[in-house]
Motif scaffolding. Structure first.
Motif, short mmCIF file in Angstrom:
data_model
loop_
_atom_site.label_atom_id
_atom_site.label_comp_id
_atom_site.label_asym_id
_atom_site.label_seq_id
_atom_site.Cartn_x
_atom_site.Cartn_y
_atom_site.Cartn_z
N LEU A 9 0.85 -1.18 0.00
CA LEU A 9 0.00 0.00 0.00
C LEU A 9 0.88 1.22 0.00
CD1 LEU A 9 -2.73 -0.64 2.70
CD2 LEU A 9 -3.12 0.05 0.34
N GLU A 10 0.58 2.17 -0.84
CA GLU A 10 1.39 3.37 -0.80
C GLU A 10 0.49 4.58 -0.94
OE1 GLU A 10 3.75 4.13 -4.30
OE2 GLU A 10 2.81 2.44 -5.31
N THR A 11 0.97 5.68 -0.46
CA THR A 11 0.24 6.93 -0.66
C THR A 11 1.09 7.79 -1.56
OG1 THR A 11 -0.36 6.67 1.65
CG2 THR A 11 -1.05 8.70 0.56
N PRO A 12 0.75 7.85 -2.83
CA PRO A 12 1.56 8.65 -3.75
C PRO A 12 1.46 10.13 -3.39
CG PRO A 12 0.00 7.25 -4.94
CD PRO A 12 -0.40 7.23 -3.50
N GLN A 69 -1.21 7.89 -10.17
CA GLN A 69 -0.81 8.34 -8.84
C GLN A 69 -1.50 9.63 -8.45
OE1 GLN A 69 3.41 8.27 -9.60
NE2 GLN A 69 3.65 6.34 -8.50
N ALA A 70 -1.67 10.52 -9.42
CA ALA A 70 -2.34 11.79 -9.11
C ALA A 70 -3.80 11.56 -8.72
CB ALA A 70 -2.24 12.74 -10.30
N ILE A 71 -4.44 10.60 -9.37
CA ILE A 71 -5.82 10.27 -9.01
C ILE A 71 -5.87 9.83 -7.55
CG2 ILE A 71 -7.68 8.58 -9.34
CD1 ILE A 71 -6.83 8.50 -12.32
N ALA A 72 -4.92 8.95 -7.18
CA ALA A 72 -4.90 8.45 -5.81
C ALA A 72 -4.65 9.59 -4.82
CB ALA A 72 -3.83 7.37 -5.66
N THR A 73 -3.70 10.47 -5.14
CA THR A 73 -3.38 11.57 -4.23
C THR A 73 -4.58 12.49 -4.07
OG1 THR A 73 -1.13 11.50 -5.07
CG2 THR A 73 -1.72 13.39 -3.72
N SER A 74 -5.15 12.91 -5.21
CA SER A 74 -6.17 13.95 -5.10
C SER A 74 -7.48 13.39 -4.54
CB SER A 74 -6.38 14.65 -6.44
OG SER A 74 -7.22 13.88 -7.25
N SER A 75 -7.72 12.10 -4.72
CA SER A 75 -8.95 11.53 -4.18
C SER A 75 -8.75 11.04 -2.75
CB SER A 75 -9.42 10.36 -5.05
OG SER A 75 -8.45 9.33 -5.02
N GLY A 76 -7.49 10.94 -2.32
CA GLY A 76 -7.20 10.47 -0.97
C GLY A 76 -7.42 8.97 -0.81
N LEU A 77 -7.51 8.25 -1.93
CA LEU A 77 -7.75 6.81 -1.85
C LEU A 77 -6.46 6.05 -1.60
CD1 LEU A 77 -10.16 6.39 -4.90
CD2 LEU A 77 -10.75 6.61 -2.49
N ASN A 78 -6.58 4.91 -0.93
CA ASN A 78 -5.42 4.03 -0.80
C ASN A 78 -5.05 3.48 -2.17
OD1 ASN A 78 -4.67 3.96 1.98
ND2 ASN A 78 -6.65 2.98 2.37
N PHE A 79 -3.81 3.18 -2.35
CA PHE A 79 -3.31 2.87 -3.69
C PHE A 79 -2.44 1.62 -3.63
CE2 PHE A 79 -0.32 3.79 -7.27
CZ PHE A 79 -1.25 4.06 -8.27
N ILE A 80 -2.80 0.64 -4.43
CA ILE A 80 -2.01 -0.59 -4.50
C ILE A 80 -1.52 -0.74 -5.93
CG2 ILE A 80 -2.01 -3.09 -4.21
CD1 ILE A 80 -4.32 -2.79 -2.28
#
Ligand code: ATP
Length: 265
Positions: A9-12, A69-80
Motif C-alpha cells: 500500500l502506498e500513498t503517492p 498516482q495523481a488520481i490516488a493523491t487527489s482523491s485520498g484513496l489508498n493505492f495498491i
C-alpha cells in the motif's frame, strides 16, 4: 509468501499540477472517479453504479503512471500498485494467488485503487499462454466480484491496448478508456519549465526553442534531457575545481540542452 512482497500500500504524492498538459483527461478522470465517491447517497438512490475499471492507454513515458498516482493523491484513496511483468515472472499458481491477494487487500483498504501497470502482460489475449489465461480469468473473476459501491476502483495502464483480451473491455470491467497522449509543444515547454524551475540557467536557454526541437519526444525523454544537461554542468564544475580553479557562473547552458537533445532519441 514471495507473492506478498509484490503487494504494498502506498500513498503517492503526485499532484495534478506535477503533470504537464492533459487538461481534459485530468478533468474527466476527476469526474469519473472522485465525484461519485462524494455523492454515494444520490448515486445509490438513482441505482447508478460508480465506474469499476478505468484503462489509461498511450505511448511509453507519457505519464500514465503519474496520472494514476495523481488520481490516488487527489482523491485520498489508498493505492495498491501491481506490475504486470512481476505477476508474470511468478511460478504457476502463484500469480493467481497474488491477484486474489491484491483484491483482498484493496477491499480491506477501501476506498482504494488497484493500479495494474502494463496490464497487457497479464491480460494479453486468451491464446497467449495457458498460465496467462489463468491469471486473466482470476482477474476477470475478481473484477466481476467487486460490489460496485464498496469502494474499490481498478485502474490499468497499457502501451498496447490492441493486445488486450476483449473480455477485459466488456461493460462492468474496463469500460472507461482514456488516451494519455504524448506531450504537444505547449506541454513540452511546461515540462521543461517544471524541470528547470529551481535550476540556475544561463541567459541563452530558450525553453520555447527546446519545446519546438523535441517534437515526438515523450515526457520521460524530456526529463532525461534535463538530467543530462545538468550532468554536463556538474562535470564542468568537477573539472574546474579539480584543477583548483574557481567555478564562476555555474549555470546550465543552451548548448548543454542541445547536446542532451541530440543524445536522447
Ligand atoms: P510506461 O508506459 O513506460 O510505463 P508511463 O506512461 O506510465 O510510461 P510515467 O511513468 O507516468 O509514464 O512517466 C515517466 C516519467 O516521465 C515521469 O515520472 C515524469 O518524470 C515524466 N513525465 C512524463 N510525462 C510527463 C508530463 N506530462 N508532465 C510531467 N512529467 C512527465
Amino acid at each position: 509468501p514471495t507473492a506478498m512482497r509484490e503487494i504494498f500500500l502506498e500513498t503517492p504524492k503526485v499532484r495534478w499540477s506535477d503533470i504537464g498538459g492533459l487538461a481534459e483527461v485530468k478533468q474527466a478522470l476527476t469526474e469519473v472517479i472522485e465525484r461519485p465517491l462524494k455523492i454515494t447517497d444520490i448515486m445509490a438512490a438513482s441505482n447508478l453504479k460508480p465506474q469499476k475499471g478505468v484503462l489509461l492507454y498511450g505511448p511509453p513515458g507519457c505519464s500514465k503512471t503519474l496520472t494514476a498516482q495523481a488520481i490516488a493523491t487527489s482523491s485520498g484513496l489508498n493505492f495498491i500498485a501491481v506490475k504486470g511483468a512481476e505477476l508474470n515472472s511468478m511460478y504457476v499458481g502463484e500469480s493467481e494467488r497474488a491477484v486474489r491477494e491484491v483484491f483482498r487487500k484493496a477491499r480491506a483498504a477501501a476506498p482504494s485503487i488497484i493500479f495494474f501497470d502494463k496490464i497487457d502482460a497479464i491480460g494479453g489475449g486468451r491464446d497467449s499462454a495457458i498460465r496467462g489465461l489463468h491469471v486473466l480469468t482470476t482477474l476477470l473473476n475478481e473484477m466481476d466480484g467487486i460490489e460496485s459501491l464498496n469502494g474499490v476502483l481498478v485502474l490499468a495502464a497499457t502501451n498496447k491496448p490492441e493486445a488486450l483480451d476483449t473480455a477485459l473491455l466488456r461493460p462492468g470491467r474496463f469500460d472507461s478508456l482514456w488516451y494519455v497522449e504524448p506531450p504537444n509543444q505547449e506541454t513540452r515547454k511546461e515540462i521543461f519549465g517544471m524541470q528547470t524551475r529551481n535550476v540556475r540557467l544561463a541567459g541563452d536557454v530558450d525553453l520555447d526553442q527546446l519545446a519546438e526541437q523535441t517534437e515526438g519526444y515523450s515526457g520521460a525523454e524530456i526529463v532525461s534531457i534535463c538530467q543530462k544537461a545538468a550532468q554536463a554542468n556538474v562535470r564542468r564544475y568537477m573539472a574546474l575545481t579539480s584543477e583548483g580553479k574557481e567555478f564562476v557562473g555555474a549555470a546550465i547552458t543552451m548548448a548543454d540542452y542541445q547536446a542532451a537533445v541530440e543524445k536522447t532519441v
